[in-house]
Design an enzyme around this catalytic site. Structure first.
Site, PDB file in Angstrom:
ATOM      1  CG  HIS A 101       1.287   6.857  -2.324  1.00 13.62           C
ATOM      2  ND1 HIS A 101       2.545   6.866  -1.763  1.00 13.62           N
ATOM      3  CD2 HIS A 101       1.396   7.530  -3.497  1.00 13.62           C
ATOM      4  CE1 HIS A 101       3.368   7.541  -2.555  1.00 13.62           C
ATOM      5  NE2 HIS A 101       2.702   7.945  -3.616  1.00 13.62           N
ATOM      6  CB  CYS A 102       1.376   2.594   2.061  1.00 13.33           C
ATOM      7  SG  CYS A 102       1.478   4.146   2.942  1.00 13.33           S
ATOM      8  CG  MET A 103      -1.354  -1.222   0.732  1.00  9.45           C
ATOM      9  SD  MET A 103      -2.956  -2.069   0.899  1.00  9.45           S
ATOM     10  CE  MET A 103      -4.012  -0.966  -0.047  1.00  9.45           C
ATOM     11  N   GLY A 155      -2.214   3.264   3.164  1.00  8.98           N
ATOM     12  CA  GLY A 155      -3.267   3.336   2.169  1.00  8.98           C
ATOM     13  C   GLY A 155      -2.813   2.833   0.807  1.00  8.98           C
TER      14      GLY A 155
END
Length: 418
Positions: free
Chosen positions: A409-411, A407
């Site tokens: 946060h990961c990106m 999501g």
């Protein structure tokens, strides 16, 4: 941060070494929710087109993504951040700047040649081809990969029909590079060099660590170092000197403990909590189960929060670590953060809805400032819960980006927060 985009005109190591590749501004990540000032993103490129039904599992994707739609969604993500005053630095720019140095070119060329390539003659041909490219073109190949067919056509040679030209790579693609949190995460003013559990992503950590070092950054460890796995999605800088490290299917207990010792020893953290997660695809990292949305508030997956186990890490007299089990994880968190209580926000709905949204990274949101987050639009119940808790939710289209199980946060890899 200002990136100096002036490229070296030659391949001479001496002239390249005199180039100023970057002028770093202030860097510092002391929380997950302070006003976000600067962030690293990677707009997905042709590497996503390399994912086919036959390799999607090995490339860590759950389906074959549609590149143009994924790019449009990512452009929307960037626009949301920039409208809110966040400076965006492209991972590609960091990498291209590193490729003005002769030693970087040689090191990355050797690193990039596929492990499936055998024979010194072929290695030499690939090396010769890559080193004559411009930094832009070489960076494109490092990220997107290079098939045998493309390599033969570029050199004007007759293809070898004994191999599947469309699937045989001389440089493997990196379709997971869009999830920049995993390959480089910051604690205070230091880049934590991550180590990937999966071999298909290990080059990412080496590129990112080296690129930041070339840009003058301080690193805790090199991404090229061998050792137990630690991935950036399992590292959360909670605030007040407290760092959370997930023990997951991607970050080993040994890796988490080693990182905790390093952070405490070098003063990058005042306290560290290890949090053991259920080992499942839907809970691959700590930030798929819980992310911060305010100084005292976490968005959590209600399906999994009860199964989390916490361990406080302390240094012993010999310089090693001692672990103490925590009975009340969020009570301990409140104490370490210096707040009366930690609020937990979780999605309502039936069990099917909660599981579907957790699979689509419902708990994986990026805080732009306290009480304002970016979230996938598809996770309506998670987003409704946030809004009822007084959190402003900026929604991002997510039809294609979610196929890689990551999501907002990961990106994103924040490098400066207030």
């Amino acid at each position: 941060m200002q990136i100096d985009k002036k490229m070296s005109t030659g391949r001479c190591g001496e002239s390249a070494a005199t180039e100023s590749v970057a002028r770093l501004g202030k860097i510092g990540i002391r929380s997950e929710v302070g006003q976000l000032r600067r962030v690293v993103l990677h707009r997905p490129g042709r590497e996503l087109d390399r994912i086919v039904p036959e390799n999607r599992d090995s490339q860590l994707f759950d389906d074959v993504p549609w590149l143009e739609a994924a790019q449009a969604e990512h452009d929307n993500f960037r626009s949301i951040l920039e409208i809110r005053g966040v400076e965006v630095v492209e991972l590609r720019d960091l990498m291209e700047n590193s490729l003005t140095y002769e030693d970087t070119i040689q090191a990355w060329t050797d690193l990039s040649i596929s492990s499936g390539i055998h024979g010194t003659r072929v290695h030499g041909q690939v090396r010769e081809y890559l080193t004559q490219l411009s930094p832009f073109d070489m960076c494109e190949i490092l990220l997107s990969g290079l098939t045998q067919e493309e390599f033969d056509l570029a050199r004007g040679t007759v293809p070898d029909h004994l191999v599947d030209l469309a699937q045989h790579y001389v440089v493997d693609p990196l379709p997971n590079a869009v999830f920049v949190r995993d390959s480089g995460t910051w604690v205070d003013t230091t880049l934590v060099g991550t180590r990937f559990a999966s071999g298909v992503r290990r080059r990412e950590a080496q590129y990112v660590s080296h690129a930041w070092q070339r840009a003058g950054a301080r690193t805790l460890r090199s991404g090229a170092e061998l050792g137990p796995a630690v991935e950036g999605g399992d590292v959360l800088v909670a605030g007040n000197g407290c760092v959370l490290i997930g023990v997951s299917c991607r970050t080993s207990a040994a890796g988490a403990t080693e990182l905790a010792r390093e952070l405490l020893t070098q003063g990058q953290a005042g306290s560290v909590l290890l949090i053991r997660l259920p080992e499942a695809r839907s809970t691959m990292h700590l930030d798929t189960v819980m992310t911060m949305v305010d100084w005292d508030t976490f968005l959590v997956s209600g399906e999994h929060v009860a199964s989390l186990a916490g361990f406080r890490v302390r240094l012993d007299r010999a310089g090693g670590v001692a672990l103490t089990a925590v009975d009340d994880l969020f009570g301990e968190l409140a104490c370490l953060l210096g707040v009366p209580v930690v609020r937990q926000v979780s999605a309502a709905g039936d069990v099917f809805t909660r599981r579907r949204e957790q699979w689509a990274d419902g708990a994986n949101v990026l805080a732009i400032r306290p009480g304002v987050v970016v979230a996938y639009d598809r996770n309506r119940f998670f987003n409704d819960a946030l809004e009822k808790a007084g959190i402003e939710v900026l929604t991002l289209p997510s039809g294609e980006l979610a196929r890689g199980r990551g999501g907002p946060h990961c990106m994103s890899c924040p490098v400066l927060r207030d």
